[in-house]
Design a protein around this motif. Structure first.
Motif, PDB file in Angstrom:
ATOM      1  N   ASP A  30      73.911  13.583 -36.606  1.00 35.20           N
ATOM      2  CA  ASP A  30      74.188  12.585 -36.160  1.00 35.20           C
ATOM      3  C   ASP A  30      74.189  12.756 -34.793  1.00 35.20           C
ATOM      4  O   ASP A  30      75.845  12.145 -34.756  1.00 35.20           O
ATOM      5  N   LEU A  31      73.813  11.565 -33.608  1.00 33.44           N
ATOM      6  CA  LEU A  31      73.776  11.726 -31.989  1.00 33.44           C
ATOM      7  C   LEU A  31      74.015  10.415 -31.789  1.00 33.44           C
ATOM      8  O   LEU A  31      72.569   9.772 -32.579  1.00 33.44           O
ATOM      9  N   VAL A  32      74.508  10.208 -30.836  1.00 36.05           N
ATOM     10  CA  VAL A  32      74.414   8.872 -30.547  1.00 36.05           C
ATOM     11  C   VAL A  32      73.935   8.778 -28.674  1.00 36.05           C
ATOM     12  O   VAL A  32      75.013   9.762 -28.031  1.00 36.05           O
ATOM     13  N   VAL A  33      72.664   8.431 -28.523  1.00 38.66           N
ATOM     14  CA  VAL A  33      72.766   8.724 -26.774  1.00 38.66           C
ATOM     15  C   VAL A  33      72.321   7.797 -26.361  1.00 38.66           C
ATOM     16  O   VAL A  33      70.817   7.021 -27.009  1.00 38.66           O
ATOM     17  N   GLY A  34      72.738   7.229 -25.263  1.00 37.28           N
ATOM     18  CA  GLY A  34      72.239   5.826 -24.830  1.00 37.28           C
ATOM     19  C   GLY A  34      71.252   5.930 -24.292  1.00 37.28           C
ATOM     20  O   GLY A  34      70.659   6.989 -23.301  1.00 37.28           O
ATOM     21  N   GLY A  69      70.378  -0.433 -22.816  1.00 36.99           N
ATOM     22  CA  GLY A  69      71.385  -0.587 -22.109  1.00 36.99           C
ATOM     23  C   GLY A  69      71.868  -1.548 -21.962  1.00 36.99           C
ATOM     24  O   GLY A  69      71.165  -2.964 -22.378  1.00 36.99           O
ATOM     25  N   ILE A  70      73.178  -2.839 -21.881  1.00 32.46           N
ATOM     26  CA  ILE A  70      73.476  -3.258 -21.732  1.00 32.46           C
ATOM     27  C   ILE A  70      74.939  -3.754 -20.495  1.00 32.46           C
ATOM     28  O   ILE A  70      75.193  -3.592 -20.111  1.00 32.46           O
ATOM     29  N   GLY A  71      73.953  -4.896 -19.270  1.00 30.60           N
ATOM     30  CA  GLY A  71      75.125  -4.950 -18.510  1.00 30.60           C
ATOM     31  C   GLY A  71      75.660  -6.123 -18.880  1.00 30.60           C
ATOM     32  O   GLY A  71      75.256  -6.921 -19.375  1.00 30.60           O
ATOM     33  N   GLU A  72      76.288  -6.427 -17.557  1.00 34.34           N
ATOM     34  CA  GLU A  72      77.803  -7.798 -17.833  1.00 34.34           C
ATOM     35  C   GLU A  72      77.778  -7.822 -16.235  1.00 34.34           C
ATOM     36  O   GLU A  72      78.231  -7.134 -15.272  1.00 34.34           O
ATOM     37  N   CYS A  73      77.381  -9.130 -16.125  1.00 25.79           N
ATOM     38  CA  CYS A  73      77.347  -9.472 -14.343  1.00 25.79           C
ATOM     39  C   CYS A  73      79.192  -9.273 -14.427  1.00 25.79           C
ATOM     40  O   CYS A  73      79.818 -10.332 -15.619  1.00 25.79           O
ATOM     41  N   LEU A  74      79.794  -8.825 -13.249  1.00 29.78           N
ATOM     42  CA  LEU A  74      80.937  -9.094 -13.194  1.00 29.78           C
ATOM     43  C   LEU A  74      81.402 -10.306 -12.313  1.00 29.78           C
ATOM     44  O   LEU A  74      82.595 -10.930 -11.974  1.00 29.78           O
ATOM     45  N   GLU A  75      80.461 -10.749 -11.340  1.00 33.41           N
ATOM     46  CA  GLU A  75      80.279 -12.206 -10.839  1.00 33.41           C
ATOM     47  C   GLU A  75      80.566 -13.795 -12.417  1.00 33.41           C
ATOM     48  O   GLU A  75      81.691 -14.490 -12.609  1.00 33.41           O
ATOM     49  N   LYS A  79      76.572 -11.437 -19.986  1.00 35.10           N
ATOM     50  CA  LYS A  79      75.428  -9.955 -20.055  1.00 35.10           C
ATOM     51  C   LYS A  79      74.068 -10.270 -20.693  1.00 35.10           C
ATOM     52  O   LYS A  79      73.865 -11.088 -21.240  1.00 35.10           O
ATOM     53  N   PHE A  80      73.220  -8.767 -20.214  1.00 38.90           N
ATOM     54  CA  PHE A  80      71.745  -9.124 -19.874  1.00 38.90           C
ATOM     55  C   PHE A  80      71.725  -7.264 -20.661  1.00 38.90           C
ATOM     56  O   PHE A  80      72.083  -6.736 -20.282  1.00 38.90           O
ATOM     57  N   PRO A  81      70.724  -7.421 -21.609  1.00 33.56           N
ATOM     58  CA  PRO A  81      69.815  -6.108 -20.840  1.00 33.56           C
ATOM     59  C   PRO A  81      69.269  -5.336 -19.834  1.00 33.56           C
ATOM     60  O   PRO A  81      68.555  -6.357 -19.086  1.00 33.56           O
ATOM     61  N   VAL A  82      69.504  -4.263 -19.487  1.00 32.36           N
ATOM     62  CA  VAL A  82      69.348  -3.400 -18.853  1.00 32.36           C
ATOM     63  C   VAL A  82      68.487  -2.006 -18.975  1.00 32.36           C
ATOM     64  O   VAL A  82      68.743  -1.525 -19.683  1.00 32.36           O
ATOM     65  N   SER A  83      67.682  -1.920 -17.784  1.00 27.67           N
ATOM     66  CA  SER A  83      67.344  -0.661 -18.248  1.00 27.67           C
ATOM     67  C   SER A  83      67.443   1.098 -16.765  1.00 27.67           C
ATOM     68  O   SER A  83      66.783   1.579 -16.901  1.00 27.67           O
TER      69      SER A  83
END
Length: 117
Positions: A30-34, A69-75, A79-83
């Protein structure tokens, strides 16, 4: 196609661990590949089947979990989905984004069969 070198590395790693555990063969991996890891899961599956020929993992079932993919704004901290690794915050429009998940690549579990199983 870098997926072949990845597949060969997976085989090498799981065989080393299986030998360490006294296994006769590997029946599952079993692998995890983001989704942001830069690895194509279908290409990896294809390469894995070729790389596994003659190995302890030749008949192993390969499962791949693909976290989004999940991104987080550093400002503003949203958190929101990113591709893609570069994104704009949908809240404040900042380009200062950190990737929270989606870049993972790891072997999660190995299923082995010992002598006599």
């Amino acid at each position: 196609m870098h997926e072949m070198s990845i597949a060969l590395s997976i085989i090498e790693a799981v065989e080393a661990k299986a030998r360490e555990e006294g296994a006769e063969r590997i029946s599952g991996i079993d692998l995890v590949v983001g989704k942001l890891a830069g690895i194509q899961p279908e290409s990896l599956r294809f390469c894995f089947s070729a790389a596994a020929k003659g190995s302890m993992a030749e008949s192993a079932l390969l499962q791949i979990e693909e976290p989004e993919g999940i991104g987080e704004c550093l400002e503003c901290g949203r958190k929101f989905p990113v591709s893609f690794c570069y994104a704009e915050c949908p809240e404040c429009r900042s380009l200062k984004i950190g990737i929270v998940s989606g870049e993972e690549f790891r072997i999660q579990t190995i299923t082995i069969e010992e002598e006599g199983d």
